[in-house]
Design an enzyme around this catalytic site. Structure first.
Site, PDB file in Angstrom:
ATOM      1  N   PHE A 104       0.865  -1.172   0.000  1.00 24.67           N
ATOM      2  CA  PHE A 104       0.000   0.000   0.000  1.00 24.67           C
ATOM      3  C   PHE A 104       0.902   1.222   0.000  1.00 24.67           C
ATOM      4  CE2 PHE A 104      -2.640   3.175   2.226  1.00 24.67           C
ATOM      5  CZ  PHE A 104      -3.884   3.000   1.636  1.00 24.67           C
ATOM      6  N   LEU A 143      -6.561   3.076   5.955  1.00 27.26           N
ATOM      7  CA  LEU A 143      -5.741   3.180   7.156  1.00 27.26           C
ATOM      8  C   LEU A 143      -6.556   2.891   8.411  1.00 27.26           C
ATOM      9  CD1 LEU A 143      -3.553   6.307   6.352  1.00 27.26           C
ATOM     10  CD2 LEU A 143      -2.849   3.916   6.360  1.00 27.26           C
ATOM     11  N   GLU A 166       5.193   9.262   1.454  1.00 30.73           N
ATOM     12  CA  GLU A 166       6.252   9.766   0.582  1.00 30.73           C
ATOM     13  C   GLU A 166       7.423  10.271   1.412  1.00 30.73           C
ATOM     14  OE1 GLU A 166       3.332  11.165  -3.093  1.00 30.73           O
ATOM     15  OE2 GLU A 166       4.635  12.643  -2.129  1.00 30.73           O
ATOM     16  N   PRO A 167       8.599  10.443   0.801  1.00 30.85           N
ATOM     17  CA  PRO A 167       9.755  10.899   1.565  1.00 30.85           C
ATOM     18  C   PRO A 167       9.520  12.195   2.343  1.00 30.85           C
ATOM     19  CG  PRO A 167      10.468  10.112  -0.571  1.00 30.85           C
ATOM     20  CD  PRO A 167       8.963  10.095  -0.594  1.00 30.85           C
ATOM     21  N   ALA A 169      -6.757  -0.783   8.803  1.00 32.18           N
ATOM     22  CA  ALA A 169      -5.517  -1.384   9.299  1.00 32.18           C
ATOM     23  C   ALA A 169      -5.250  -1.022  10.746  1.00 32.18           C
ATOM     24  CB  ALA A 169      -4.352  -0.946   8.418  1.00 32.18           C
ATOM     25  N   PHE A 174      -5.074  20.436  12.827  1.00 36.32           N
ATOM     26  CA  PHE A 174      -3.977  19.739  12.171  1.00 36.32           C
ATOM     27  C   PHE A 174      -2.951  20.695  11.585  1.00 36.32           C
ATOM     28  CE2 PHE A 174      -7.451  16.723  12.176  1.00 36.32           C
ATOM     29  CZ  PHE A 174      -6.819  15.543  12.583  1.00 36.32           C
ATOM     30  N   GLY A 179      16.399  -6.837  34.042  1.00 40.30           N
ATOM     31  CA  GLY A 179      17.693  -6.206  34.170  1.00 40.30           C
ATOM     32  C   GLY A 179      18.500  -6.323  32.888  1.00 40.30           C
ATOM     33  N   GLU A 185       1.023   4.390  10.454  1.00 41.80           N
ATOM     34  CA  GLU A 185      -0.429   4.440  10.276  1.00 41.80           C
ATOM     35  C   GLU A 185      -1.082   5.414  11.262  1.00 41.80           C
ATOM     36  OE1 GLU A 185      -2.273   0.616   9.715  1.00 41.80           O
ATOM     37  OE2 GLU A 185      -0.423  -0.180   8.861  1.00 41.80           O
ATOM     38  N   GLY A 186      -0.435   6.549  11.409  1.00 41.87           N
ATOM     39  CA  GLY A 186      -0.931   7.609  12.281  1.00 41.87           C
ATOM     40  C   GLY A 186      -0.125   7.698  13.548  1.00 41.87           C
TER      41      GLY A 186
END
Length: 388
Positions: free
Chosen positions: A133, A243, A137-138, A246, A387, A343, A367-368
């Site tokens: 999916f 999304l 993007e970069p 998922a 946002f 430990g 995914e968020g």
């Protein structure tokens, strides 16, 4: 007598016989196939994804909550329990199933043409074809509306140009659902990764999700026929709905990692002796174990409630955000706390604690991110979007 953490509230009475059976089958699969090998997969930074996909497909785990086209049509609860058991093995293994079924397959199942469904879904459900999916993007992760990947018309064809990154399954996938901006807005496209102009590069040197294949997809004037577009996927709501699908699996999956950590810490605390008695006999250790068990129960009850809403067809995106925000955050806290009980041994690959904790660092943001889910919930509470 000691009991397992999730037996504290007798929560199995909330499950049907079918749901219990699904859980048992997947738990056994993980015990037989994943646990003996996953520490090595993680250390090596690779896993037999194609082989696992075939095994998962034969058991009906891929797209198991979808109906038709070779999919199992299981309940949302059954799917959630499967995710829990898979992530108790490793987050990367659950990601393979989530991306295949809840992102790539769901996008085609929900928004594709009948021809696209017939062409891809049966083979994907069987694990014969692996999908991915491609949304991130970069330069655009949490802000997919700013994507720069473009799809333009050239006669009846589509031509795609752009780059997608951090794409789970990409290095082993045959097909990708790629999201691109067109003159009419965001559209989804079914892209065979063997198409001319497609280059897939595996992302290496990860410190998290090392038992998972992750890649970058470069699209250089990739020409596709008109019927490559998902006909019913118009606008950003389409990929965001995938999304949400998922993220529901993550709500359950994170609990599996937390449960595995807590089981490990409990076993260790009962057998490891310091100052002449087991660690479990110290009040501070019991306080840690009790607090973690309580959070695990709360997360499970939240997941169960969301699952019942999903099966009733009434689950809303902001409710999934509540589950993802809480359960991943608490699972990560549990993994870290369990590590303290072991430990120095807690950082050894002999135990799963730091592997789970490292994996959950990725689950916390993919995914968020937690911040995005806080804003989704905040918008629902206030009616004001914050946002930007």
């Amino acid at each position: 007598m000691s009991i397992a953490p999730l037996d504290l509230l007798d929560l199995d009475v909330s499950l049907t016989s079918e749901e219990l059976q699904v859980r048992a089958v997947v738990r056994q699969l993980v015990a037989d196939r994943v646990r003996p090998e996953v520490a090595r997969w993680y250390e090596d930074g690779t896993a037999p994804v194609r082989e696992l996909a075939g095994e998962f497909g034969r058991l009906g785990l891929l797209g198991m909550h979808l109906t038709g086209y070779g999919c199992a049509g299981a309940s949302a609860i059954a799917y959630g329990l499967a995710c829990l058991e898979l992530e108790a093995g490793d987050s990367g293994i659950r990601s393979l199933v989530s991306v295949q079924g809840s992102l790539a397959m769901y996008a085609i199942w929900r928004y594709g043409s009948e021809e696209q469904k017939q062409q891809w879904l049966p083979r994907m459900a069987a694990g014969e074809v692996i999908g991915c999916f491609a949304l991130t993007e970069p330069d655009h992760g949490s802000d997919p509306a700013s994507m720069t990947t473009r799809a333009r018309r050239d006669g009846t064809d589509w031509v795609l140009t752009g780059t997608k990154t951090w794409i789970t399954n990409a290095p082993v996938a045959e097909v990708a659902v790629v999201w691109a901006r067109t003159e009419a807005g965001v559209r989804g496209f079914v892209v065979p990764l063997a198409s001319p102009g497609v280059t897939v590069r595996e992302i290496r040197h990860k410190m998290s999700l090392r038992a998972s294949a992750t890649g970058e997809i470069a699209l250089d004037d990739v020409r596709l026929p008109a019927d490559a577009a998902l006909p019913d996927a118009a606008g950003l709501k389409a990929p965001l709905s995938c999304l949400t699908e998922a993220r529901y699996g993550i709500v359950w999956g994170a609990l599996g990692a937390a449960r595995d950590c807590l089981h490990t810490a409990l076993d260790y605390a009962r057998t490891r002796e310091q100052f002449g008695r087991p660690l479990a006999g110290f009040q501070l250790t019991q306080a840690k174990l009790a607090d973690m068990a309580v959070e695990l129960q709360k997360g499970y009850l939240l997941a169960l409630h969301l699952g019942r809403l999903a099966d009733a067809g009434t689950l809303r995106p902001e409710q999934v955000s509540v589950g993802k925000l809480n359960n991943v955050r608490e699972a990560l806290a549990i993994a870290r706390q369990c590590r303290t009980i072991l430990g120095a041994n807690g950082i050894s690959g002999e135990y799963p604690l730091l592997r789970h904790a490292n994996n959950l660092e990725s689950v916390l943001t993919y995914e968020g991110t937690s911040e995005i889910h806080q804003l989704v919930i905040g918008q629902r509470l206030t009616g004001v979007a914050a946002f930007t």
